[in-house]
Design an enzyme around this catalytic site. Structure first.
Site: not given
Ligand code: C5P
Length: 403
Positions: A212, A291, A307-308, A326, A340, A344
């Site tokens: 991104n 490739k 994973p988040d 963020f 969020k 979270k």
């Molecule tokens: O859900 P979203 O991606 O919009 O949430 C943003 C926040 O979650 C940011 O602080 C980002 O660094 C964190 N994030 C994370 N791991 C992920 C996705 C988002 O730590 N897989």
């Protein structure tokens, strides 16, 4: 390095004869690397002209709390937030009295009341006024509130008297300012901040990846601001073009999985965890060993959820740090950010609207709204390095309150 490199100083000049030293003081502070914005009281203008102060500081001089034009450019709250230090030099007996009583009837006293930055006062007055028990009581009250006294010095006074009450000379004032700021740098001393930054890259095959537009600038600026405030900083970063801040424990990673593993292994020793990284939500299910060739007219890539990271850190049952996320949104910023924050289990979330031009991804500037469960703070559009200082101050005070 210059002792005041990148420090933001609001210099308040009040109406004493020593105000004539103002331009010289501005020049010497700037020589040490400080950014200086001067605020004058009405009576100061009888002793020194705003024009000369503007010329030496290279910034507009502010003098009026109720001037709509000036408030539009940089209002009293912005100046109060911008400051790393507010210095009042010279400080008359009158301004000292007002400050000691929390009065805010002009721009300078309002900024002094509205700022989280330390306050330093350089008294300048006739020796009799200095020794007056009322002045002494006011000075004692101000120092009890945490203000630092620079001087006064002793010697011959403009009125012919000899004694205590002279404003310190400019070099002594500059040394005093450096000392106040270096003591204050220890605001986060003993704390460990873990910060994620930049994008992640999710490989498709040995030569391609999904990523991104994150530049990493905001996360690196937060790391720099935390370092400058005395914290030990671990910066876990995806690939960026930026040089790691000096003094940070720098952990480069490529994928979300690597960032997740590093974040969780460092988070339990951290006081504060700040997730600035733009983590890829999905990764490629089966990364090709070789490739991928363009045989077909269309192709599909199957992806699985990453994973988040920030949610996993916030969900730690043992050693959970104060956790800040963020939210980069293009619409309904507050609603999504608050969602969020709750989902979270975060302590704070800093939200920005990335659809607005001149801010967000890749830009040098940004504006943020910081939400906690029960309030919100607006941080106006400014450089990411300035914004990071303000954000670090908010995180630190919220974390302190929670502890
Ligand atoms: O859900 P979203 O991606 O919009 O949430 C943003 C926040 O979650 C940011 O602080 C980002 O660094 C964190 N994030 C994370 N791991 C992920 C996705 C988002 O730590 N897989």
């Amino acid at each position: 390095m210059q002792a005041l490199h990148n420090k933001n100083i609001v210099l308040g000049i009040t109406g004493g004869i020593a105000a004539y030293k103002g331009p010289e003081l501005v020049r010497r502070l700037k020589e040490q690397g400080a950014n200086v914005r001067v605020v004058v009281t009405e009576s100061a203008k009888a002793f020194v002209t705003p024009l000369s102060l503007q010329a030496v500081s290279a910034n507009p001089v502010s003098d009026d709390l109720l001037d709509p034009q000036a408030e539009l450019a940089m209002g009293h709250i912005e100046l109060a937030k911008w400051a790393d230090l507010v210095v009042v030099a010279p400080a008359t007996a009158n301004t000292i009295a007002k400050l000691a009583h929390g009065m805010a009837d002009d721009l300078l006293t309002t900024i002094a009341l509205a700022t989280a930055a330390p306050l330093a006062i350089a008294p300048a007055m006739n020796q009799q006024m200095w020794h007056n028990p009322m002045t002494q009581k006011n000075v004692a009250a101000l120092t009890a509130y945490g203000a630092t006294l620079l001087g006064p010095g002793s010697g011959e006074q403009a009125c012919g008297d000899v004694g205590l009450g002279r404003m310190l000379d400019v070099p002594e004032l500059v040394s005093g300012v450096i000392e106040v700021l270096s003591t204050n740098q220890q605001l986060l001393a003993g704390q460990h901040w873990v910060i994620t930054a930049g994008p992640t890259q999710e490989p498709i095959d040995p030569v391609r990846y999904i990523s991104n537009h994150s530049s990493g600038k905001m996360g690196y600026a937060v790391a720099q601001a935390a370092l400058e405030a005395g914290a030990k900083v671990t910066l876990i970063s995806g690939p960026t073009k930026l040089a790691p801040p000096q003094g940070a424990d720098f952990i480069p990673v490529i994928t979300a999985a690597e960032m997740h593993q590093q974040a969780l292994s460092h988070a339990t020793s951290a006081n504060i965890f700040v997730a600035c990284a733009a983590v890829a939500d999905y990764r490629v299910a089966q990364v090709a060993d070789q490739k991928i060739k363009k045989h077909e007219d269309a192709m599909q890539i199957s992806m699985v959820k990453n994973p988040d990271i920030v949610a996993d850190v916030a969900g730690l049952t043992q050693g959970r740090p104060f956790t800040v996320g963020f939210a980069a949104e293009t619409q309904d910023v507050e609603q999504y950010a608050r969602g969020k924050l709750q989902r979270k289990n975060l302590d704070l979330i800093a939200a920005n609207n990335v659809s607005l031009s001149g801010q967000g991804f890749n830009s040098d500037d940004n504006a943020l709204t910081v939400f906690s469960a029960d309030d919100r703070t607006e941080l106006a559009l400014t450089s990411k390095s300035q914004l990071a200082k303000e954000l670090v101050a908010i995180i630190s005070s919220k974390a302190e309150r929670k502890a």
